[in-house]
Design an enzyme around this catalytic site. Structure first.
Site, PDB file in Angstrom:
ATOM      1  N   SER A 150       0.876  -1.174   0.000  1.00  0.00           N
ATOM      2  CA  SER A 150       0.000   0.000   0.000  1.00  0.00           C
ATOM      3  C   SER A 150       0.909   1.217   0.000  1.00  0.00           C
ATOM      4  O   SER A 150       2.097   1.106   0.344  1.00  0.00           O
ATOM      5  CB  SER A 150      -0.852  -0.015   1.280  1.00  0.00           C
ATOM      6  OG  SER A 150      -1.441   1.245   1.510  1.00  0.00           O
ATOM      7  N   TYR A 163      -2.350  -1.582  10.328  1.00  0.00           N
ATOM      8  CA  TYR A 163      -2.283  -1.681   8.861  1.00  0.00           C
ATOM      9  C   TYR A 163      -0.959  -1.116   8.357  1.00  0.00           C
ATOM     10  O   TYR A 163      -0.250  -1.753   7.559  1.00  0.00           O
ATOM     11  CB  TYR A 163      -3.461  -0.900   8.259  1.00  0.00           C
ATOM     12  CG  TYR A 163      -3.660  -1.064   6.773  1.00  0.00           C
ATOM     13  CD1 TYR A 163      -4.308  -2.190   6.261  1.00  0.00           C
ATOM     14  CD2 TYR A 163      -3.234  -0.084   5.875  1.00  0.00           C
ATOM     15  CE1 TYR A 163      -4.520  -2.336   4.897  1.00  0.00           C
ATOM     16  CE2 TYR A 163      -3.440  -0.224   4.514  1.00  0.00           C
ATOM     17  CZ  TYR A 163      -4.085  -1.344   4.024  1.00  0.00           C
ATOM     18  OH  TYR A 163      -4.286  -1.475   2.669  1.00  0.00           O
TER      19      TYR A 163
HETATM   20  P1  NAD Z   1     -11.623  -6.570  -0.500  1.00  0.00           P
HETATM   21  O1  NAD Z   1     -12.282  -6.511   0.827  1.00  0.00           O
HETATM   22  O2  NAD Z   1     -12.376  -6.211  -1.721  1.00  0.00           O
HETATM   23  O3  NAD Z   1     -10.983  -8.023  -0.728  1.00  0.00           O
HETATM   24  C1  NAD Z   1     -10.263  -8.674   0.276  1.00  0.00           C
HETATM   25  C2  NAD Z   1     -10.472 -10.176   0.113  1.00  0.00           C
HETATM   26  O4  NAD Z   1      -9.643 -10.822   1.086  1.00  0.00           O
HETATM   27  C3  NAD Z   1     -11.912 -10.617   0.383  1.00  0.00           C
HETATM   28  O5  NAD Z   1     -12.363 -11.480  -0.662  1.00  0.00           O
HETATM   29  C4  NAD Z   1     -11.826 -11.360   1.708  1.00  0.00           C
HETATM   30  O6  NAD Z   1     -12.763 -12.446   1.826  1.00  0.00           O
HETATM   31  C5  NAD Z   1     -10.393 -11.867   1.661  1.00  0.00           C
HETATM   32  N1  NAD Z   1      -9.874 -12.174   2.996  1.00  0.00           N
HETATM   33  C6  NAD Z   1     -10.002 -11.471   4.135  1.00  0.00           C
HETATM   34  N2  NAD Z   1      -9.396 -12.108   5.141  1.00  0.00           N
HETATM   35  C7  NAD Z   1      -8.866 -13.234   4.622  1.00  0.00           C
HETATM   36  C8  NAD Z   1      -8.117 -14.315   5.163  1.00  0.00           C
HETATM   37  N3  NAD Z   1      -7.828 -14.374   6.484  1.00  0.00           N
HETATM   38  N4  NAD Z   1      -7.715 -15.310   4.339  1.00  0.00           N
HETATM   39  C9  NAD Z   1      -8.028 -15.275   3.019  1.00  0.00           C
HETATM   40  N5  NAD Z   1      -8.747 -14.304   2.457  1.00  0.00           N
HETATM   41  C10 NAD Z   1      -9.157 -13.286   3.251  1.00  0.00           C
HETATM   42  O7  NAD Z   1     -10.341  -5.624  -0.324  1.00  0.00           O
HETATM   43  P2  NAD Z   1      -9.256  -5.076  -1.363  1.00  0.00           P
HETATM   44  O8  NAD Z   1      -9.325  -3.597  -1.282  1.00  0.00           O
HETATM   45  O9  NAD Z   1      -9.344  -5.739  -2.687  1.00  0.00           O
HETATM   46  O10 NAD Z   1      -7.925  -5.515  -0.588  1.00  0.00           O
HETATM   47  C11 NAD Z   1      -7.001  -6.470  -1.097  1.00  0.00           C
HETATM   48  C12 NAD Z   1      -5.614  -6.082  -0.638  1.00  0.00           C
HETATM   49  O11 NAD Z   1      -5.283  -4.817  -1.173  1.00  0.00           O
HETATM   50  C13 NAD Z   1      -5.456  -5.951   0.876  1.00  0.00           C
HETATM   51  O12 NAD Z   1      -4.218  -6.485   1.289  1.00  0.00           O
HETATM   52  C14 NAD Z   1      -5.455  -4.451   1.095  1.00  0.00           C
HETATM   53  O13 NAD Z   1      -4.780  -4.076   2.250  1.00  0.00           O
HETATM   54  C15 NAD Z   1      -4.746  -4.004  -0.151  1.00  0.00           C
HETATM   55  N6  NAD Z   1      -4.914  -2.613  -0.520  1.00  0.00           N
HETATM   56  C16 NAD Z   1      -6.147  -2.102  -0.765  1.00  0.00           C
HETATM   57  C17 NAD Z   1      -6.268  -0.788  -1.127  1.00  0.00           C
HETATM   58  C18 NAD Z   1      -7.596  -0.164  -1.418  1.00  0.00           C
HETATM   59  O14 NAD Z   1      -7.662   1.058  -1.455  1.00  0.00           O
HETATM   60  N7  NAD Z   1      -8.659  -0.941  -1.637  1.00  0.00           N
HETATM   61  C19 NAD Z   1      -5.127   0.026  -1.255  1.00  0.00           C
HETATM   62  C20 NAD Z   1      -3.884  -0.533  -0.994  1.00  0.00           C
HETATM   63  C21 NAD Z   1      -3.783  -1.852  -0.633  1.00  0.00           C
END
Ligand code: NAD
Length: 268
Positions: A150, A163
């Site tokens: 991130s 985080y």
């Molecule tokens: P999201 O909530 O759309 O997807 C996350 C997925 O992870 C979900 O399908 C959930 O069921 C799964 N999950 C949660 N806990 C889990 C576990 N213990 N084991 C296996 N699967 C699990 O969120 P997203 O925004 O797509 O996030 C994905 C990654 O991207 C994360 O690591 C998040 O920190 C990172 N991220 C997101 C953003 C953003 O702005 N959305 C920015 C930077 C980084």
């Protein structure tokens, strides 16, 4: 990169396992990888959503399976990789992507909340990494390991201590993997997205508004997008294209790095 590889980012003949791939960024990566010819394993805590995502990919003519996986469980991670090797013969690309968010000032954060975040983000990244490195070493094909970091891998924000800590930690892990993986042809890199409109972010907008005492609109403008060059959210496609580039490239030179995809937020 050889001249042959400059024209297209192909994952033909390669297989990928992506954690947290039933939703958001992981799902977009799975779609991009499948579109580039990869066999894809959708690994997610939500087994039904993972199966539905794999079924959608199969209906579009791709080779996809789903595994139920809690990334904090050693047993489930190892089993998910074993199932993928059994189905596809190897795991050539592994993405440690699963993640959640907790919004809280440190003074109100419980140890249980902290440990849950470390379990998913850091234990999960370690277990995914170890299983991926073992599979890649065993296949003799090398591979690419990608972490969803991130902008918070590089900078701090209030209300996000676990985080920010975990996302910083991924940089260290990825650098060690680059060193230890080199002899097996394993590359390791971190993608650092800005804010992407996924369920994870949509949930935190009202929570941040409440904690900061401002409106949701103000959270978006004055917190989430204020440091971008164009006031834009990062898109799923922005992140998926970057992941595809890191997965498909044929050079070993780009390893141990972080690539920030954030519309200019945090330039370094
Ligand atoms: P999201 O909530 O759309 O997807 C996350 C997925 O992870 C979900 O399908 C959930 O069921 C799964 N999950 C949660 N806990 C889990 C576990 N213990 N084991 C296996 N699967 C699990 O969120 P997203 O925004 O797509 O996030 C994905 C990654 O991207 C994360 O690591 C998040 O920190 C990172 N991220 C997101 C953003 C953003 O702005 N959305 C920015 C930077 C980084």
């Amino acid at each position: 990169m050889t001249a042959n590889n400059l024209h297209t980012l192909s994952l033909d003949g390669r297989s990928a396992l992506i954690t947290g791939a039933a939703s958001g960024i992981g799902l977009a990566m799975a779609q991009a990888f499948a579109g580039a010819g990869a066999k894809v394993c959708i690994a997610d805590l939500d087994a039904d959503k993972a199966e539905a995502a794999a079924e959608t990919l199969r209906a579009a003519g791709h080779n996809a399976i789903a595994v139920a996986m809690d990334v904090a469980s050693e047993e489930q991670v190892d089993a998910g990789f074993a199932k993928t090797v059994e189905a596809f013969g190897s795991v050539d690309v592994a993405v440690s992507n699963a993640g959640i968010q907790v919004i809280s000032p440190i003074v109100d954060l419980s140890l249980a909340q902290w440990k849950k975040m470390m379990g998913i983000h850091l234990d999960g990244a370690f277990l995914t990494t170890r299983a991926a490195m073992r599979a890649m070493k065993a296949s003799g094909r090398g591979g690419a390991i990608i972490y969803t970091g991130s902008v918070h891998s590089h900078l701090a924000s209030v209300l996000k201590a676990p985080y920010v800590t975990a996302k910083h930690g991924l940089l260290g892990l990825a650098r060690v993997v680059a060193k230890e993986g080199a002899e097996f042809g394993i590359r390791s890199n971190v993608i650092c997205p800005g804010f992407v409109r996924t369920p994870l972010v949509d949930k935190q907008i009202p929570e941040q508004a409440k904690n900061l005492g401002i409106t949701e609109e103000e959270v978006i403008k004055t917190v989430m997008l204020k440091d971008t060059v164009d006031g834009e959210f990062t898109s799923l496609d922005d992140v998926a294209q970057t992941a595809l580039f890191l997965a498909a490239m044929r050079t070993n030179a780009l390893t141990g790095q972080s690539v920030t995809v954030s519309h200019g937020w945090f330039m370094h």
